[in-house]
Design a protein around this motif. Structure first.
Motif, PDB file in Angstrom:
ATOM      1  N   THR A 116      -4.733  18.795   3.121  1.00  0.00           N
ATOM      2  CA  THR A 116      -5.594  19.083   4.263  1.00  0.00           C
ATOM      3  C   THR A 116      -5.418  20.537   4.658  1.00  0.00           C
ATOM      4  O   THR A 116      -4.489  21.216   4.203  1.00  0.00           O
ATOM      5  N   ALA A 117      -6.307  21.013   5.516  1.00  0.00           N
ATOM      6  CA  ALA A 117      -6.263  22.411   5.957  1.00  0.00           C
ATOM      7  C   ALA A 117      -5.382  22.525   7.194  1.00  0.00           C
ATOM      8  O   ALA A 117      -5.810  22.251   8.309  1.00  0.00           O
ATOM      9  N   ARG A 118      -4.138  22.925   6.990  1.00  0.00           N
ATOM     10  CA  ARG A 118      -3.224  23.161   8.096  1.00  0.00           C
ATOM     11  C   ARG A 118      -3.471  24.553   8.669  1.00  0.00           C
ATOM     12  O   ARG A 118      -3.987  25.430   7.972  1.00  0.00           O
ATOM     13  N   GLY A 119      -3.091  24.755   9.934  1.00  0.00           N
ATOM     14  CA  GLY A 119      -3.345  26.053  10.551  1.00  0.00           C
ATOM     15  C   GLY A 119      -2.350  26.365  11.641  1.00  0.00           C
ATOM     16  O   GLY A 119      -1.571  25.509  12.074  1.00  0.00           O
ATOM     17  N   ALA A 120      -2.385  27.610  12.095  1.00  0.00           N
ATOM     18  CA  ALA A 120      -1.506  28.061  13.179  1.00  0.00           C
ATOM     19  C   ALA A 120      -2.299  29.001  14.089  1.00  0.00           C
ATOM     20  O   ALA A 120      -3.121  29.783  13.612  1.00  0.00           O
ATOM     21  N   PRO A 121      -2.066  28.932  15.409  1.00  0.00           N
ATOM     22  CA  PRO A 121      -1.051  28.105  16.074  1.00  0.00           C
ATOM     23  C   PRO A 121      -1.575  26.781  16.599  1.00  0.00           C
ATOM     24  O   PRO A 121      -0.827  26.044  17.251  1.00  0.00           O
ATOM     25  N   PHE A 122      -2.835  26.453  16.347  1.00  0.00           N
ATOM     26  CA  PHE A 122      -3.416  25.261  16.958  1.00  0.00           C
ATOM     27  C   PHE A 122      -3.451  24.056  16.032  1.00  0.00           C
ATOM     28  O   PHE A 122      -4.062  23.044  16.339  1.00  0.00           O
ATOM     29  N   GLY A 123      -2.788  24.164  14.887  1.00  0.00           N
ATOM     30  CA  GLY A 123      -2.679  23.041  13.972  1.00  0.00           C
ATOM     31  C   GLY A 123      -3.933  22.841  13.133  1.00  0.00           C
ATOM     32  O   GLY A 123      -4.841  23.677  13.148  1.00  0.00           O
ATOM     33  N   PRO A 124      -3.927  21.701  12.402  1.00  0.00           N
ATOM     34  CA  PRO A 124      -2.880  20.687  12.347  1.00  0.00           C
ATOM     35  C   PRO A 124      -1.609  21.192  11.652  1.00  0.00           C
ATOM     36  O   PRO A 124      -1.671  22.119  10.842  1.00  0.00           O
ATOM     37  N   ASP A 125      -0.489  20.550  11.987  1.00  0.00           N
ATOM     38  CA  ASP A 125       0.802  20.967  11.452  1.00  0.00           C
ATOM     39  C   ASP A 125       1.666  19.728  11.273  1.00  0.00           C
ATOM     40  O   ASP A 125       1.779  18.914  12.187  1.00  0.00           O
ATOM     41  N   GLY A 131       4.753  20.214   9.302  1.00  0.00           N
ATOM     42  CA  GLY A 131       5.993  20.725   8.722  1.00  0.00           C
ATOM     43  C   GLY A 131       5.848  21.269   7.324  1.00  0.00           C
ATOM     44  O   GLY A 131       6.837  21.698   6.719  1.00  0.00           O
ATOM     45  N   THR A 132       4.618  21.281   6.784  1.00  0.00           N
ATOM     46  CA  THR A 132       4.391  21.738   5.410  1.00  0.00           C
ATOM     47  C   THR A 132       4.124  23.238   5.367  1.00  0.00           C
ATOM     48  O   THR A 132       3.308  23.761   6.124  1.00  0.00           O
ATOM     49  N   VAL A 133       4.810  23.915   4.459  1.00  0.00           N
ATOM     50  CA  VAL A 133       4.719  25.366   4.291  1.00  0.00           C
ATOM     51  C   VAL A 133       4.240  25.663   2.870  1.00  0.00           C
ATOM     52  O   VAL A 133       4.616  24.967   1.918  1.00  0.00           O
ATOM     53  N   ALA A 134       3.414  26.693   2.705  1.00  0.00           N
ATOM     54  CA  ALA A 134       2.826  27.046   1.411  1.00  0.00           C
ATOM     55  C   ALA A 134       3.230  28.464   0.998  1.00  0.00           C
ATOM     56  O   ALA A 134       2.677  29.437   1.526  1.00  0.00           O
ATOM     57  N   PRO A 135       4.179  28.617   0.078  1.00  0.00           N
ATOM     58  CA  PRO A 135       4.584  29.963  -0.353  1.00  0.00           C
ATOM     59  C   PRO A 135       3.452  30.812  -0.898  1.00  0.00           C
ATOM     60  O   PRO A 135       3.414  32.028  -0.685  1.00  0.00           O
ATOM     61  N   TRP A 136       2.505  30.204  -1.617  1.00  0.00           N
ATOM     62  CA  TRP A 136       1.451  31.000  -2.254  1.00  0.00           C
ATOM     63  C   TRP A 136       0.637  31.770  -1.235  1.00  0.00           C
ATOM     64  O   TRP A 136       0.218  32.912  -1.484  1.00  0.00           O
ATOM     65  N   VAL A 137       0.407  31.146  -0.059  1.00  0.00           N
ATOM     66  CA  VAL A 137      -0.450  31.807   0.924  1.00  0.00           C
ATOM     67  C   VAL A 137       0.272  32.975   1.591  1.00  0.00           C
ATOM     68  O   VAL A 137      -0.370  33.911   2.074  1.00  0.00           O
ATOM     69  N   VAL A 138       1.592  32.940   1.602  1.00  0.00           N
ATOM     70  CA  VAL A 138       2.359  34.082   2.095  1.00  0.00           C
ATOM     71  C   VAL A 138       2.218  35.256   1.131  1.00  0.00           C
ATOM     72  O   VAL A 138       1.935  36.394   1.541  1.00  0.00           O
ATOM     73  N   GLY A 164      13.273  23.974   9.212  1.00  0.00           N
ATOM     74  CA  GLY A 164      13.126  25.108   8.313  1.00  0.00           C
ATOM     75  C   GLY A 164      12.303  26.267   8.822  1.00  0.00           C
ATOM     76  O   GLY A 164      12.461  27.394   8.349  1.00  0.00           O
ATOM     77  N   TYR A 165      11.400  26.040   9.772  1.00  0.00           N
ATOM     78  CA  TYR A 165      10.528  27.115  10.242  1.00  0.00           C
ATOM     79  C   TYR A 165      11.358  28.267  10.807  1.00  0.00           C
ATOM     80  O   TYR A 165      12.397  28.071  11.420  1.00  0.00           O
ATOM     81  N   GLY A 166      10.835  29.484  10.625  1.00  0.00           N
ATOM     82  CA  GLY A 166      11.534  30.633  11.178  1.00  0.00           C
ATOM     83  C   GLY A 166      10.905  31.935  10.733  1.00  0.00           C
ATOM     84  O   GLY A 166       9.814  31.963  10.154  1.00  0.00           O
ATOM     85  N   LYS A 167      11.606  33.010  10.996  1.00  0.00           N
ATOM     86  CA  LYS A 167      11.121  34.363  10.734  1.00  0.00           C
ATOM     87  C   LYS A 167      10.699  34.544   9.287  1.00  0.00           C
ATOM     88  O   LYS A 167       9.719  35.246   8.984  1.00  0.00           O
ATOM     89  N   TYR A 168      11.429  33.906   8.379  1.00  0.00           N
ATOM     90  CA  TYR A 168      11.140  34.066   6.958  1.00  0.00           C
ATOM     91  C   TYR A 168      10.816  32.730   6.292  1.00  0.00           C
ATOM     92  O   TYR A 168      11.065  32.533   5.100  1.00  0.00           O
ATOM     93  N   CYS A 169      10.235  31.817   7.062  1.00  0.00           N
ATOM     94  CA  CYS A 169       9.739  30.551   6.500  1.00  0.00           C
ATOM     95  C   CYS A 169       8.498  30.145   7.269  1.00  0.00           C
ATOM     96  O   CYS A 169       8.590  29.537   8.342  1.00  0.00           O
ATOM     97  N   TRP A 170       7.348  30.505   6.741  1.00  0.00           N
ATOM     98  CA  TRP A 170       6.065  30.255   7.383  1.00  0.00           C
ATOM     99  C   TRP A 170       4.987  30.248   6.296  1.00  0.00           C
ATOM    100  O   TRP A 170       5.286  30.451   5.130  1.00  0.00           O
ATOM    101  N   GLY A 171       3.748  30.007   6.691  1.00  0.00           N
ATOM    102  CA  GLY A 171       2.645  29.956   5.737  1.00  0.00           C
ATOM    103  C   GLY A 171       1.919  28.630   5.840  1.00  0.00           C
ATOM    104  O   GLY A 171       2.269  27.658   5.158  1.00  0.00           O
ATOM    105  N   PHE A 172       0.898  28.575   6.703  1.00  0.00           N
ATOM    106  CA  PHE A 172       0.206  27.331   7.033  1.00  0.00           C
ATOM    107  C   PHE A 172      -1.254  27.447   6.609  1.00  0.00           C
ATOM    108  O   PHE A 172      -1.981  28.330   7.076  1.00  0.00           O
ATOM    109  N   THR A 173      -1.674  26.516   5.753  1.00  0.00           N
ATOM    110  CA  THR A 173      -2.974  26.690   5.114  1.00  0.00           C
ATOM    111  C   THR A 173      -3.446  25.373   4.520  1.00  0.00           C
ATOM    112  O   THR A 173      -2.796  24.337   4.686  1.00  0.00           O
ATOM    113  N   ALA A 174      -4.551  25.388   3.802  1.00  0.00           N
ATOM    114  CA  ALA A 174      -4.993  24.214   3.059  1.00  0.00           C
ATOM    115  C   ALA A 174      -4.068  24.015   1.867  1.00  0.00           C
ATOM    116  O   ALA A 174      -3.944  24.903   1.022  1.00  0.00           O
ATOM    117  N   CYS A 175      -3.401  22.877   1.820  1.00  0.00           N
ATOM    118  CA  CYS A 175      -2.443  22.647   0.741  1.00  0.00           C
ATOM    119  C   CYS A 175      -2.099  21.171   0.655  1.00  0.00           C
ATOM    120  O   CYS A 175      -2.438  20.368   1.525  1.00  0.00           O
TER     121      CYS A 175
END
Length: 449
Positions: A323-332, A334-341, A291-302
């Motif tokens: 947990t607190a996910r992050g980019a680009p160094f993780g943790p990751d 596959g979970t995406v958070a719409p609210w943070v976008v 699912g990741y892509g140009k219009y599917c992102w948002g990595f955060t605590a969730c």
């Protein structure tokens, strides 16, 4: 709710004011529906028997000017909501006892929603208390009429904020600790490195009663990490929420501290860079999540699927719970958070808007109560899910506030304009060494809110 895009070309269509108003309204209903009417405490999440979250209460307070200005609740009744919450919080027991509500002016992270007392042996949280204080100062500044009712709001909020002993929370050093427990004492971690604690230090420095030393802010910024990622230079912090929460209250456009002056940037521009880094990470998708892509992102605590290992497409995947996910160094995982976008709307609308429109096509509850589900994972298949993959069953109080407040800041700058008049915020910024922009014209910090 915003009209669902029918083609990829529709993704780039600018949002109408009505689009944003509807998304904002359904999101902020959380604070009206999930509040105990007896005391004003707000549930941490929509799970049965969930306790109150002190941070969610602060965000709920901060949304009161929005519901007044958007004609959801009249000013008189919104003021009553503010008074009830603030009175109750001031009446909650403070002391070293394990079942108190707080100590030294700070509050425990989670409180029983009926009694207002500590639950789960949770920590006395400096950062969650800061979000409460920021919400209290919001209503203290907004409700400025010369009436007994609104004067009481100002008095209650000021008392709540000014009794916090920031010097105690440093535990003999200059930097702030994460918190304290009556069973074991101070938590052995301090607020170092760039994150949401930017607001925490500003509030501590601005206190007229027990302020932080000026050196505390220098100690905080001394641990910053300036990086070059995907060709963009920025002050690094992995989870996207850390680039947003302080910005709900403070307009950092054009104001700079020593760190940002040396790099010819500001914290607003830094958050813009961080937003683009998140999108670029999803485009590159180095771990190959679905699912990741140009219009599917948002990595955060969730929230996440759980602490589970699964083989997906021949690859062993480790999934996480909250947990607190992050980019680009993780943790990751596959979970995406719409609210943070959505909360990055003021920083980078050109990539946020089409991403929101893409989420709108994904059966994530945008048109239902409280708006988008806070997180999902397309790599974690679930046969009993309407989408075919994991979607969190809960909404969280601390996810709703950033959506409401940052949409409003994008639309009108309401919260930013209110807090430009907030004496502790102005004083804290100046003591931290910020200057320039709107701060040059701000009111005298010696005047009370």
């Amino acid at each position: 709710m915003p009209e669902l895009p029918s083609t990829d070309a529709d993704l780039d269509r600018p949002p109408t004011d009505q689009d944003l108003a509807r998304l904002q309204l359904t999101t902020l209903l959380y604070y009206l529906h999930e509040t105990n009417p007896d005391n004003g405490l707000v549930r941490d999440k929509t799970e049965p028997n969930a306790p109150a979250s002190i941070a969610a209460i602060g965000m709920a307070l901060a949304t009161l000017p929005v519901i007044v200005e958007r004609s959801v609740v009249i000013r008189k009744f919104a003021a009553k909501i503010a008074r009830k919450r603030l009175r109750y919080l001031l009446e909650c027991p403070q002391g070293p006892e394990a079942d108190a509500s707080g100590y030294k002016g700070f509050f425990y992270h989670f409180l029983d929603i009926e009694t207002g007392r500590r639950v789960w042996q949770c920590e006395l949280s400096t950062i969650d208390s800061a979000f409460l204080f920021a919400g209290a100062l919001t209503v203290a500044t907004y409700f400025d009429l010369d009436s007994p009712e609104e004067a009481e709001i100002r008095d209650l909020a000021t008392t709540l904020y000014e009794r916090a002993d920031w010097q105690w929370a440093c535990n003999g050093d200059v930097s702030l600790t994460h918190g304290w427990r009556p069973e074991t004492g101070f938590i052995p971690h301090r607020w170092h490195g760039y994150d949401e604690a930017l607001l925490l230090y500003i509030l501590g420095l601005g206190s007229p009663t027990h302020p932080l030393q000026r050196e505390s802010y220098s100690a905080y910024t001394a641990t910053y990490e300036w990086k070059k990622i995907y060709g963009r230079e920025l002050l690094y912090s992995g989870p996207l929420f850390t680039h947003q929460l302080s910005h709900m209250w403070v307009d950092f456009r054009g104001i700079r501290d020593d760190f940002m002056r040396q790099r010819d940037s500001d914290y607003f521009q830094n958050s813009r860079q961080a937003t683009f880094v998140q999108q670029e990470y999803a485009i590159r998708n180095p771990m190959g999540f679905a699912g990741y892509g140009k219009y599917c992102w948002g990595f955060t605590a969730c929230d996440g699927p759980g602490w589970i290992t699964r083989t997906v497409g021949g690859v062993e995947r480790q999934f996480f719970d909250y947990t607190a996910r992050g980019a680009p160094f993780g943790p990751d995982d596959g979970t995406v958070a719409p609210w943070v976008v959505i909360a990055s709307l003021p920083f980078a609308p050109e990539i946020v808007v089409p991403t929101i429109r893409n989420f709108a096509r994904m059966n994530l509850g945008m048109t239902r109560l409280y708006g988008f589900k806070p997180s999902f994972n397309q790599s974690y298949a679930m046969d009993d899910s309407p989408t075919g993959w994991w979607v969190t069953p809960c909404h969280f109080g601390i996810d709703q506030g950033p959506v409401v407040l940052m949409i409003e800041n994008y639309r009108t700058g309401l919260l930013w304009n209110i807090m430009r008049r907030c004496t502790p915020i102005v004083a804290g910024l100046r003591r931290a060494g910020f200057s320039g922009g709107w701060l040059h014209q701000a009111s005298d910090p010696d005047r009370r809110p």
